[in-house]
Design an enzyme around this catalytic site. Structure first.
Site: not given
Length: 185
Positions: A79-80, A83, A134
């Site tokens: 997820h990070e 970004h 997100e």
């Protein structure tokens, strides 16, 4: 580094090895291997992780009991890193510039005090934009973790444990993140 430098675990610490191992596999499939990635583990009970532009990964030890396994950590790091892949920081900078211009224009026509404009733009534009980023990072992150041979099903357990750990979290409309209890779409 100035804020957390004193709490960063050394590279030879077992938690640092654990995080670096998973991060390297996710980065390898991300298509962003050309960046000079750095992995830092912060000895802090905060349940968080983040990636700064340029490939600086930070993971707080407080999230490690929630992720529990390499697969769980891959859900968070996927997820990070997503970004970074999606260039969300650049998108946010562009959006912020547009919001600033909108605030100035609205101040001439509606609210010279900016209060209404700030609230409208914050809750009507910025927070929904952040939540959209997100959700996109969740989607890309799941693909990255699967490509790195981690089990995407592990993400379900991570978000359940995170929801349990964050019982006092604000309502979704006051947050930049979607609710941990909200189903992934």
């Amino acid at each position: 580094m100035s804020q957390y430098g004193h709490s960063i675990l050394p590279p030879h610490h077992p938690a640092s090895h654990f995080v670096r191992k998973v991060a390297e596999k996710i980065v390898q499939v991300s298509g962003m291997g050309g960046l000079k990635w750095e992995v830092h583990v912060i000895d802090n009970p905060e349940k968080n992780a983040f990636v700064l532009p340029g490939g600086k990964i930070f993971v707080f030890t407080g999230i490690l009991p929630i992720v529990q396994t390499e697969d769980g950590l891959a859900a968070v790091l996927g997820h990070e890193i997503a970004h970074q892949v999606a260039r969300h920081s650049a998108e946010k900078l562009s959006t912020t510039q547009l919001v600033l211009l909108s605030q100035i224009l609205l101040s001439f026509f509606i609210d010279p005090g900016f209060i209404f404009n700030r609230l409208l733009l914050q809750f009507g534009v910025l927070m929904p934009f952040s939540r959209r980023c997100e959700v996109e990072a969740d989607y890309i992150g799941m693909k990255l973790m699967a490509q790195a041979c981690y089990d995407p099903e592990a993400a379900v357990g991570v978000w359940k444990r995170m929801k349990e750990a964050e019982r006092q979290a604000p309502p979704e409309y006051l947050s930049t993140h979607p609710s941990n209890g909200k189903p992934f779409v």
